[in-house]
Design a protein around this motif. Structure first.
Motif, PDB file in Angstrom:
ATOM      1  N   VAL A  48       0.833  -1.204   0.000  1.00  0.00           N
ATOM      2  CA  VAL A  48       0.000   0.000   0.000  1.00  0.00           C
ATOM      3  C   VAL A  48       0.865   1.251   0.000  1.00  0.00           C
ATOM      4  CG1 VAL A  48      -1.665   1.339   1.359  1.00  0.00           C
ATOM      5  CG2 VAL A  48      -1.984  -1.122   1.070  1.00  0.00           C
ATOM      6  N   ALA A  49       1.959   1.218   0.779  1.00  0.00           N
ATOM      7  CA  ALA A  49       2.853   2.386   0.844  1.00  0.00           C
ATOM      8  C   ALA A  49       3.477   2.660  -0.519  1.00  0.00           C
ATOM      9  CB  ALA A  49       3.940   2.155   1.894  1.00  0.00           C
ATOM     10  N   ILE A  50       3.933   1.607  -1.203  1.00  0.00           N
ATOM     11  CA  ILE A  50       4.531   1.772  -2.529  1.00  0.00           C
ATOM     12  C   ILE A  50       3.467   2.277  -3.514  1.00  0.00           C
ATOM     13  CG2 ILE A  50       5.620   0.570  -4.463  1.00  0.00           C
ATOM     14  CD1 ILE A  50       6.855  -1.328  -2.330  1.00  0.00           C
ATOM     15  N   HIS A  51       2.268   1.720  -3.413  1.00  0.00           N
ATOM     16  CA  HIS A  51       1.149   2.181  -4.242  1.00  0.00           C
ATOM     17  C   HIS A  51       0.964   3.690  -4.089  1.00  0.00           C
ATOM     18  CE1 HIS A  51      -3.111   2.027  -5.815  1.00  0.00           C
ATOM     19  NE2 HIS A  51      -3.202   3.091  -5.003  1.00  0.00           N
ATOM     20  N   ALA A 121      -7.885  -0.966   2.929  1.00  0.00           N
ATOM     21  CA  ALA A 121      -6.644  -0.934   2.145  1.00  0.00           C
ATOM     22  C   ALA A 121      -6.761  -1.696   0.828  1.00  0.00           C
ATOM     23  CB  ALA A 121      -5.492  -1.499   2.991  1.00  0.00           C
ATOM     24  N   VAL A 122      -7.086  -2.971   0.933  1.00  0.00           N
ATOM     25  CA  VAL A 122      -7.081  -3.819  -0.267  1.00  0.00           C
ATOM     26  C   VAL A 122      -8.191  -3.420  -1.227  1.00  0.00           C
ATOM     27  CG1 VAL A 122      -7.289  -6.184  -1.122  1.00  0.00           C
ATOM     28  CG2 VAL A 122      -6.047  -5.730   1.009  1.00  0.00           C
ATOM     29  N   LEU A 123      -9.412  -3.403  -0.735  1.00  0.00           N
ATOM     30  CA  LEU A 123     -10.560  -3.099  -1.594  1.00  0.00           C
ATOM     31  C   LEU A 123     -10.428  -1.731  -2.243  1.00  0.00           C
ATOM     32  CD1 LEU A 123     -13.273  -4.560  -2.280  1.00  0.00           C
ATOM     33  CD2 LEU A 123     -14.347  -3.087  -0.565  1.00  0.00           C
ATOM     34  N   GLU A 124     -10.013  -0.750  -1.474  1.00  0.00           N
ATOM     35  CA  GLU A 124      -9.893   0.607  -1.990  1.00  0.00           C
ATOM     36  C   GLU A 124      -8.810   0.729  -3.067  1.00  0.00           C
ATOM     37  OE1 GLU A 124     -11.835   3.249  -1.510  1.00  0.00           O
ATOM     38  OE2 GLU A 124     -13.109   1.882  -0.366  1.00  0.00           O
ATOM     39  N   SER A 125      -7.806  -0.105  -2.987  1.00  0.00           N
ATOM     40  CA  SER A 125      -6.730  -0.046  -3.980  1.00  0.00           C
ATOM     41  C   SER A 125      -7.208  -0.445  -5.370  1.00  0.00           C
ATOM     42  CB  SER A 125      -5.572  -0.963  -3.553  1.00  0.00           C
ATOM     43  OG  SER A 125      -5.002  -0.532  -2.334  1.00  0.00           O
ATOM     44  N   TYR A 126      -8.209  -1.358  -5.415  1.00  0.00           N
ATOM     45  CA  TYR A 126      -8.737  -1.820  -6.701  1.00  0.00           C
ATOM     46  C   TYR A 126      -9.971  -1.054  -7.161  1.00  0.00           C
ATOM     47  CZ  TYR A 126      -5.972  -5.996  -5.512  1.00  0.00           C
ATOM     48  OH  TYR A 126      -4.966  -6.855  -5.150  1.00  0.00           O
TER      49      TYR A 126
END
Length: 238
Positions: A48-51, A121-126
């Motif tokens: 997430v940080a790298i994203h 974190a995960v859901l929001e990234s996609y």
């Protein structure tokens, strides 16, 4: 920039860390950054940080998935302004998981934390890229879904399909052809320069015919003369 290997939070790791990515980005002063990604994933918060580092950078971020973008690596990929996948590459998305130990209360707390990680974190990234609705995305994450490049484009997880980069197969005929070209190049030069040294076999009979009724001794003498004749002719024509 090449992000190859496992995503780790440890600075001593030889994989991908947010600190290393940040250090690399700080030294880049260009309008476009091409990120080549090949990773099975790793630490979710490092991912997430790298994203976010890539997402907030002022440059145009092109993500090239060179092999696999699985788990946390797929989270990183979502930061790209443009995501390119050759046809022979894949992506895998899933819910966060971890190892846990303890009593029932401890395990419930761990499960609750994982639920928060998935939603925040995960859901929001996609979510910003996925073409469907939230419930469909949740179902895909539940299933540990493996996606081809074509499927990623269809679902919004990639923008472009690229032809896979194939190394030409080395076959025997091609190798022989190259070998023949090299040999012809160099042996041809030797043969051309040696033509003046090649004598037909008629030279020896002509010398032998100069001896009328040669005895065994005379035959040896005639052969010696023939040898001298050949040697002198070669030396004379060099």
């Amino acid at each position: 920039m090449y992000l190859y290997g496992t995503i780790s939070s440890y600075s001593w790791s030889d994989g991908i860390t947010s600190r290393n990515v940040q250090d690399a980005l700080n030294e880049i002063n260009t309008k476009t950054i091409n990120i080549h990604l090949n990773s099975p994933g790793g630490d979710v918060f490092e991912s997430v940080a790298i994203h976010n580092l890539l997402k907030n950078h002022s440059a145009q971020i092109n993500i090239h998935i060179d092999g696999l973008a699985a788990s946390g690596a797929s989270v990183i990929a979502m930061a790209g302004n443009n995501i390119i996948m050759p046809k022979n590459t894949m992506m895998m998305i899933h819910k966060a998981w971890t190892y846990a130990a303890g009593n029932a209360d401890d395990l419930r707390k761990t499960a609750n934390r994982l639920d928060k990680i998935d939603s925040a974190a995960v859901l929001e990234s996609y979510a910003s890229r996925f073409v469907g609705d939230k419930n469909e995305l949740i179902e895909l994450l539940k299933e540990d879904t493996w996606l081809t490049a074509e499927e990623c484009v269809a679902l919004g997880f990639a923008d472009e399909l690229a032809e896979e980069i194939e190394k030409p197969e080395e076959n025997e005929s091609n190798q022989d052809s190259i070998k023949d070209q090299i040999l012809n190049k160099y042996l041809g030069g030797v043969a051309a320069s040696s033509k003046k040294k090649v004598l037909t076999t008629t030279a020896i009979p002509q010398v032998l015919n100069q001896n009328e009724s040669p005895t065994t001794v005379n035959r040896f003498s005639a052969m010696a003369k023939a040898f001298n004749f050949v040697t002198q002719n070669i030396k004379g024509k060099e």
